[in-house]
Design an enzyme around this catalytic site. Sequence first.
Site, PDB file in Angstrom:
ATOM      1  N   GLN A  62      -4.802  -0.699  -4.776  1.00  0.00           N
ATOM      2  CA  GLN A  62      -5.535  -1.649  -5.544  1.00  0.00           C
ATOM      3  C   GLN A  62      -6.309  -1.073  -6.948  1.00  0.00           C
ATOM      4  O   GLN A  62      -6.323  -1.572  -7.839  1.00  0.00           O
ATOM      5  CB  GLN A  62      -6.360  -2.477  -4.626  1.00  0.00           C
ATOM      6  CG  GLN A  62      -6.981  -3.525  -5.485  1.00  0.00           C
ATOM      7  CD  GLN A  62      -8.000  -4.365  -4.331  1.00  0.00           C
ATOM      8  OE1 GLN A  62      -7.568  -4.506  -3.297  1.00  0.00           O
ATOM      9  NE2 GLN A  62      -8.946  -5.072  -4.896  1.00  0.00           N
ATOM     10  N   HIS A 107      -5.903  -6.354   2.686  1.00  0.00           N
ATOM     11  CA  HIS A 107      -5.131  -5.337   3.144  1.00  0.00           C
ATOM     12  C   HIS A 107      -4.482  -5.294   4.453  1.00  0.00           C
ATOM     13  O   HIS A 107      -5.337  -4.973   5.408  1.00  0.00           O
ATOM     14  CB  HIS A 107      -5.534  -3.888   2.453  1.00  0.00           C
ATOM     15  CG  HIS A 107      -5.642  -3.606   1.081  1.00  0.00           C
ATOM     16  ND1 HIS A 107      -5.048  -2.749   0.564  1.00  0.00           N
ATOM     17  CD2 HIS A 107      -6.644  -4.263   0.354  1.00  0.00           C
ATOM     18  CE1 HIS A 107      -5.502  -3.038  -0.673  1.00  0.00           C
ATOM     19  NE2 HIS A 107      -6.505  -3.611  -0.866  1.00  0.00           N
ATOM     20  N   CYS A 127       0.719  -1.450   0.155  1.00  0.00           N
ATOM     21  CA  CYS A 127       0.180  -0.216   0.067  1.00  0.00           C
ATOM     22  C   CYS A 127       0.950   1.225  -0.044  1.00  0.00           C
ATOM     23  O   CYS A 127       1.931   1.404   0.887  1.00  0.00           O
ATOM     24  CB  CYS A 127      -1.073   0.150   1.187  1.00  0.00           C
ATOM     25  SG  CYS A 127      -1.779   1.751   1.656  1.00  0.00           S
ATOM     26  N   GLU A 128       0.799   2.069  -0.779  1.00  0.00           N
ATOM     27  CA  GLU A 128       1.480   3.459  -0.961  1.00  0.00           C
ATOM     28  C   GLU A 128       1.270   4.343   0.244  1.00  0.00           C
ATOM     29  O   GLU A 128       1.806   5.261   0.460  1.00  0.00           O
ATOM     30  CB  GLU A 128       1.172   3.975  -2.377  1.00  0.00           C
ATOM     31  CG  GLU A 128      -0.181   4.661  -2.590  1.00  0.00           C
ATOM     32  CD  GLU A 128      -0.138   5.243  -3.919  1.00  0.00           C
ATOM     33  OE1 GLU A 128      -1.163   6.349  -4.128  1.00  0.00           O
ATOM     34  OE2 GLU A 128       0.353   4.909  -4.863  1.00  0.00           O
ATOM     35  N   HIS A 129       0.230   4.138   0.936  1.00  0.00           N
ATOM     36  CA  HIS A 129      -0.135   5.159   1.882  1.00  0.00           C
ATOM     37  C   HIS A 129       0.488   4.963   3.372  1.00  0.00           C
ATOM     38  O   HIS A 129       1.148   5.465   3.946  1.00  0.00           O
ATOM     39  CB  HIS A 129      -1.861   4.966   2.233  1.00  0.00           C
ATOM     40  CG  HIS A 129      -2.665   5.507   0.962  1.00  0.00           C
ATOM     41  ND1 HIS A 129      -3.893   4.958   0.763  1.00  0.00           N
ATOM     42  CD2 HIS A 129      -2.408   6.322   0.141  1.00  0.00           C
ATOM     43  CE1 HIS A 129      -4.240   5.633  -0.126  1.00  0.00           C
ATOM     44  NE2 HIS A 129      -3.633   6.301  -0.720  1.00  0.00           N
ATOM     45  N   HIS A 130       0.477   3.297   3.406  1.00  0.00           N
ATOM     46  CA  HIS A 130       1.122   2.928   4.723  1.00  0.00           C
ATOM     47  C   HIS A 130       2.331   1.973   4.700  1.00  0.00           C
ATOM     48  O   HIS A 130       3.183   1.719   5.482  1.00  0.00           O
ATOM     49  CB  HIS A 130       0.250   2.415   5.459  1.00  0.00           C
ATOM     50  CG  HIS A 130      -1.003   2.895   6.089  1.00  0.00           C
ATOM     51  ND1 HIS A 130      -2.263   2.742   5.203  1.00  0.00           N
ATOM     52  CD2 HIS A 130      -1.304   4.084   6.860  1.00  0.00           C
ATOM     53  CE1 HIS A 130      -2.996   3.751   5.763  1.00  0.00           C
ATOM     54  NE2 HIS A 130      -2.455   4.603   6.772  1.00  0.00           N
ATOM     55  N   CYS A 158      -3.146  -2.892   6.018  1.00  0.00           N
ATOM     56  CA  CYS A 158      -3.309  -1.743   6.619  1.00  0.00           C
ATOM     57  C   CYS A 158      -4.778  -1.616   7.542  1.00  0.00           C
ATOM     58  O   CYS A 158      -5.162  -0.758   8.044  1.00  0.00           O
ATOM     59  CB  CYS A 158      -3.218  -0.633   5.748  1.00  0.00           C
ATOM     60  SG  CYS A 158      -4.423  -0.615   4.386  1.00  0.00           S
TER      61      CYS A 158
END
Length: 209
Positions: free
Chosen positions: A138, A166, A97-100, A168
């Site tokens: 995704q 996920h 995940c590019e956020h976490h 996250c």
Amino acid sequence: MDAVVKTFPARSAGNSPIERPSREEAEAAVRTLIRWAGDDPSREGLLETPKRVAKAYEELFSGYRKDASEALSKIFRDVEGYDDLVLVKDIPFHSHCEHHMVPFAGVAHIAYYPEGGVVGLSKLARVVDIFARRLQTQETMTAEIVQAIDAALNPRGIAVLIEAEHMCMTMRGIQKPGASTTTCQFTGVFRDDPSEQVRFFTMLNRVRG
């Protein structure tokens, strides 16, 4: 030792190549994160961790150094007139995940209607792997797979469905293990004719059974 600054393709605000730090800089960053987490990077158990993490990242994010168009460049035109649905299901993948920057993993299902040629089935799995091995959402990954296949084959229609869990959502935050996320995108006949979407899902479930 990787002391040379390199560039690699990526999504960036200015659409320009990203300057890649040296291996030494990457390892120093890992040591900083270890200290920030509250541990001592000089203790025996963590002494080699920065090197291991840098090496692991080269593998986990190898998609930045690969081109999906190259993977799809070999098109087979002699298919004895076959122009019906091609479906490859349950292609396993893992991404981050590019956020976490925590993992998400699952399976991808790809179908298309050929227009004058097909690609080797393994190439579709390779495309999934190329995009998965980047920092991703995704939703974006689903669209990127569709765009790559469309650019290479110009088929009459494409259907891509991705199912993933996920970390996250399971390891942090709301902490709901077992929750699954599904994304899908249709082009061409799949988008224009709802009955083709029904056929896609019917064949997918039939093959699963």
